[in-house]
Design a protein around this motif. Structure first.
Motif, PDB file in Angstrom:
ATOM      1  N   VAL A  77      -1.906   2.439   0.237  1.00 45.88           N
ATOM      2  CA  VAL A  77      -2.251   3.732   0.803  1.00 45.88           C
ATOM      3  C   VAL A  77      -3.695   3.620   1.267  1.00 45.88           C
ATOM      4  O   VAL A  77      -4.560   3.132   0.528  1.00 45.88           O
ATOM      5  CB  VAL A  77      -2.111   4.867  -0.236  1.00 45.88           C
ATOM      6  N   CYS A  78      -3.953   4.057   2.487  1.00 41.85           N
ATOM      7  CA  CYS A  78      -5.285   3.974   3.080  1.00 41.85           C
ATOM      8  C   CYS A  78      -5.792   5.394   3.315  1.00 41.85           C
ATOM      9  O   CYS A  78      -5.085   6.209   3.920  1.00 41.85           O
ATOM     10  CB  CYS A  78      -5.231   3.233   4.404  1.00 41.85           C
ATOM     11  N   LEU A  79      -6.985   5.683   2.857  1.00 46.28           N
ATOM     12  CA  LEU A  79      -7.585   7.007   3.018  1.00 46.28           C
ATOM     13  C   LEU A  79      -8.891   6.856   3.793  1.00 46.28           C
ATOM     14  O   LEU A  79      -9.699   5.968   3.482  1.00 46.28           O
ATOM     15  CB  LEU A  79      -7.860   7.634   1.647  1.00 46.28           C
ATOM     16  N   TYR A  80      -9.071   7.703   4.795  1.00 43.93           N
ATOM     17  CA  TYR A  80     -10.246   7.619   5.657  1.00 43.93           C
ATOM     18  C   TYR A  80     -10.943   8.972   5.736  1.00 43.93           C
ATOM     19  O   TYR A  80     -10.293  10.014   5.696  1.00 43.93           O
ATOM     20  CB  TYR A  80      -9.835   7.210   7.080  1.00 43.93           C
TER      21      TYR A  80
ATOM     22  N   GLU B  67     -13.611   4.374   4.148  1.00 44.02           N
ATOM     23  CA  GLU B  67     -12.220   3.982   4.001  1.00 44.02           C
ATOM     24  C   GLU B  67     -12.034   3.551   2.559  1.00 44.02           C
ATOM     25  O   GLU B  67     -12.927   2.950   1.963  1.00 44.02           O
ATOM     26  CB  GLU B  67     -11.834   2.856   4.964  1.00 44.02           C
ATOM     27  N   GLU B  68     -10.886   3.920   1.997  1.00 43.71           N
ATOM     28  CA  GLU B  68     -10.588   3.508   0.629  1.00 43.71           C
ATOM     29  C   GLU B  68      -9.128   3.104   0.576  1.00 43.71           C
ATOM     30  O   GLU B  68      -8.262   3.801   1.112  1.00 43.71           O
ATOM     31  CB  GLU B  68     -10.880   4.629  -0.366  1.00 43.71           C
ATOM     32  N   PHE B  69      -8.882   1.967  -0.060  1.00 44.81           N
ATOM     33  CA  PHE B  69      -7.538   1.404  -0.118  1.00 44.81           C
ATOM     34  C   PHE B  69      -7.027   1.440  -1.547  1.00 44.81           C
ATOM     35  O   PHE B  69      -7.751   1.099  -2.486  1.00 44.81           O
ATOM     36  CB  PHE B  69      -7.548  -0.039   0.402  1.00 44.81           C
ATOM     37  N   PHE B  70      -5.779   1.843  -1.694  1.00 46.51           N
ATOM     38  CA  PHE B  70      -5.137   1.939  -2.995  1.00 46.51           C
ATOM     39  C   PHE B  70      -3.938   1.001  -3.012  1.00 46.51           C
ATOM     40  O   PHE B  70      -2.976   1.204  -2.260  1.00 46.51           O
ATOM     41  CB  PHE B  70      -4.701   3.380  -3.273  1.00 46.51           C
ATOM     42  N   PHE B  71      -4.026  -0.056  -3.826  1.00 48.57           N
ATOM     43  CA  PHE B  71      -2.941  -1.027  -3.977  1.00 48.57           C
ATOM     44  C   PHE B  71      -3.185  -1.805  -5.264  1.00 48.57           C
ATOM     45  O   PHE B  71      -4.264  -1.725  -5.855  1.00 48.57           O
ATOM     46  CB  PHE B  71      -2.855  -1.990  -2.779  1.00 48.57           C
ATOM     47  N   THR B  72      -2.180  -2.547  -5.693  1.00 46.88           N
ATOM     48  CA  THR B  72      -2.322  -3.395  -6.869  1.00 46.88           C
ATOM     49  C   THR B  72      -2.814  -4.758  -6.416  1.00 46.88           C
ATOM     50  O   THR B  72      -2.089  -5.460  -5.702  1.00 46.88           O
ATOM     51  CB  THR B  72      -0.978  -3.529  -7.605  1.00 46.88           C
ATOM     52  N   PRO B  73      -4.042  -5.135  -6.755  1.00 42.08           N
ATOM     53  CA  PRO B  73      -4.591  -6.429  -6.297  1.00 42.08           C
ATOM     54  C   PRO B  73      -3.819  -7.606  -6.885  1.00 42.08           C
ATOM     55  O   PRO B  73      -3.266  -7.538  -7.984  1.00 42.08           O
ATOM     56  CB  PRO B  73      -6.025  -6.417  -6.823  1.00 42.08           C
TER      57      PRO B  73
END
Length: 124
Positions: free
Chosen positions: A100-103, A113-119
């Motif tokens: 999920v990308c939030l801008y 920009e902030e990215f939400f994922f499992t690294p």
């Protein structure tokens, strides 16, 4: 540009794989880019540093097999979208990335920009 216009343009660029063009045209000079805990770099500040981070990512990629970007959801000066990528990184097995990308937009430019994922686990 309005937030809606910035969102639509970013999604269009991403769907075409034109990430460098998106960054040059749509990002502000003082952009802040935030990755989740466990990512190689948690926070990157400034347009040149974000461009360098993108180049580093590109150098790690062996092949992008497919990519899907959702339509943006816009509220006030923010928008989000999802990105799904089937990718093979150099020296690693093929994986599916889903984030999920939030801008945040100010004065027609993306300022955060902030990215939400499992690294992926990092190997020494």
């Amino acid at each position: 540009m309005t937030t809606q216009e910035v969102a639509e343009q970013l999604v269009n660029y991403c769907r075409q794989g034109k990430f460098a063009e998106a960054t040059q045209e749509l990002y502000g000079q003082n952009i802040v880019s935030v990755e989740p805990d466990g990512a190689p770099v948690k926070e990157t500040k400034g347009l040149e540093a974000v461009i360098a981070k993108q180049q580093q990512f590109n150098e790690m990629v062996e092949e992008i097999h497919s990519m899907e970007v959702s339509d943006p959801i816009v509220a006030d000066k923010f928008f989000s979208c999802t990105m799904k990528m089937d990718v093979t990184f150099k020296g690693a097995p093929r994986i599916n990335m889903d984030e999920v990308c939030l801008y945040a937009v100010e004065d027609g430019k993306i300022v955060r920009e902030e990215f939400f994922f499992t690294p992926m686990p990092q190997h020494a």
